[in-house]
Design an enzyme around this catalytic site. Structure first.
Site, PDB file in Angstrom:
ATOM      1  N   THR A   1       0.831  -1.206   0.000  1.00 51.38           N
ATOM      2  CA  THR A   1       0.000   0.000   0.000  1.00 51.38           C
ATOM      3  C   THR A   1       0.861   1.249   0.000  1.00 51.38           C
ATOM      4  O   THR A   1       0.450   2.285  -0.536  1.00 51.38           O
ATOM      5  CB  THR A   1      -0.930  -0.002   1.227  1.00 51.38           C
ATOM      6  OG1 THR A   1      -1.659  -1.223   1.242  1.00 51.38           O
ATOM      7  CG2 THR A   1      -1.898   1.161   1.181  1.00 51.38           C
TER       8      THR A   1
ATOM      9  N   TYR B   1       7.075 -11.502   4.633  1.00 53.61           N
ATOM     10  CA  TYR B   1       5.934 -10.991   3.874  1.00 53.61           C
ATOM     11  C   TYR B   1       5.587 -12.025   2.807  1.00 53.61           C
ATOM     12  O   TYR B   1       6.214 -12.091   1.757  1.00 53.61           O
ATOM     13  CB  TYR B   1       6.312  -9.650   3.251  1.00 53.61           C
ATOM     14  CG  TYR B   1       5.179  -8.845   2.671  1.00 53.61           C
ATOM     15  CD1 TYR B   1       3.872  -9.305   2.646  1.00 53.61           C
ATOM     16  CD2 TYR B   1       5.429  -7.588   2.124  1.00 53.61           C
ATOM     17  CE1 TYR B   1       2.847  -8.541   2.114  1.00 53.61           C
ATOM     18  CE2 TYR B   1       4.414  -6.812   1.595  1.00 53.61           C
ATOM     19  CZ  TYR B   1       3.127  -7.304   1.592  1.00 53.61           C
ATOM     20  OH  TYR B   1       2.109  -6.540   1.058  1.00 53.61           O
TER      21      TYR B   1
ATOM     22  N   LYS C   1       3.501 -12.477   7.772  1.00 47.45           N
ATOM     23  CA  LYS C   1       2.308 -11.798   7.267  1.00 47.45           C
ATOM     24  C   LYS C   1       1.762 -12.685   6.153  1.00 47.45           C
ATOM     25  O   LYS C   1       2.314 -12.733   5.058  1.00 47.45           O
ATOM     26  CB  LYS C   1       2.681 -10.412   6.744  1.00 47.45           C
ATOM     27  CG  LYS C   1       1.560  -9.581   6.157  1.00 47.45           C
ATOM     28  CD  LYS C   1       2.154  -8.226   5.726  1.00 47.45           C
ATOM     29  CE  LYS C   1       1.119  -7.228   5.248  1.00 47.45           C
ATOM     30  NZ  LYS C   1       0.681  -7.516   3.862  1.00 47.45           N
TER      31      LYS C   1
END
Length: 297
Positions: A47, A135, A163
């Site tokens: 993001t 990630y 994550k």
């Protein structure tokens, strides 16, 4: 509670067409998030547009953000890069600048093997003493971490959490159970993909990495805390208020939606980094209605 527990908010990074950070706009975006006291702020994740910024631009964004946040909330710095030496340099800069932790995705052009990803993480993890979160974002990196690889990486001294993407079968309970049985007891298991926040936290995930919390931190915190405390009815009610926003995220991608929402909120005039195009103006009313509903959650 470790750094990778609770709600981590992932805000956009306002830049101009050349990727130069708009310092004032970034501060405006970050202020309500820091004021809400989310558990952490994730800078320069997907993001935050990390893949579209040069290393120097990313260093500047991190320094401006850390100054704006002023220690009120721990900051997790995204350090994903094609080359291991670049990711390592970004990790060292993040540590020296005052970040509390790191988020590393295996960015690639040539598809990577599991051994290559392991060695990449080992090199970056050894560069600082900061806790590092894996990630696992196959939709963008086209690499999926196997459970075996997660187990290997969890053995590295500073790798402290993961994550995860939302499970394909939607069974958070089974996946979290499998991971807990295989990974160290203090290893944090979190998820991203905001429409799965309620289910993942009700199922016992340690944390959630949220796009929506980067713009609507108070509302998302109410949703997350209801789920973390096991309030199924309250969670369902708040998640329903976010329903229109989740629909937009799935339809257009959360990045495009958040840029339009931030513009309409008067926080920035920035557009998504090209070649990503902004949402058509025809979607403006839907976005604003969804944001109003979510704010009331």
């Amino acid at each position: 509670m470790s750094l990778f527990h609770g709600v981590s908010a992932f805000p956009i990074t306002p830049t101009d067409a050349e990727g130069r950070c708009d310092h004032h706009a970034l501060r405006r975006v970050l202020e309500p998030v820091a004021r809400a006291r989310v558990d952490s702020i994730g800078l320069l994740g997907s993001t935050g547009g990390y893949a579209y910024l040069t290393p120097d631009q990313r260093r500047e964004v991190l320094e401006v953000a850390l100054d704006a946040i002023g220690g009120r909330v721990p900051v997790i710095a995204g350090i994903g890069a094609l080359r291991s030496d670049d990711a390592t340099a970004l990790a060292r800069h993040a540590a020296s600048a005052g970040a509390a932790g790191l988020l590393l995705a295996p960015v690639s052009y040539t598809p990577l093997t599991e051994e290559e990803v392991f060695q990449h993480f080992a090199a970056v993890a050894a560069a600082t003493g900061l806790p590092l979160c894996i990630y696992n974002n196959p939709s963008t990196t086209h690499f999926t971490f196997s459970q075996r690889l997660l187990e290997r990486l969890a053995g590295l001294p500073t790798v402290a959490g993961v994550k995860m993407p939302l499970p394909a079968d939607g069974d958070f309970t089974a996946e979290i159970g499998r991971l807990r049985a295989a990974l160290p007891s203090d290893f944090a298991i979190g998820y991203s993909g905001d429409w799965g926040a309620a289910e993942s936290l009700l199922a016992g995930a340690d944390g959630f990495f949220s796009v929506a919390a980067g713009l609507l931190p108070d509302s998302f915190l109410r949703l997350a805390r209801a789920a973390i405390t096991g309030d199924a009815a309250g969670t369902a009610r708040r998640d329903a208020a976010f329903g229109a926003l989740w629909e937009l995220f799935r339809e257009f991608g959360s990045l495009r939606v958040m840029f339009m929402a931030a513009r309409e909120a008067g926080l920035t005039d920035a557009l998504p980094p090209r070649p990503i195009l902004p949402l058509p103006e025809a979607q403006r009313d839907r976005v604003m209605a969804a944001m109003r509903a979510a704010e009331a959650a």
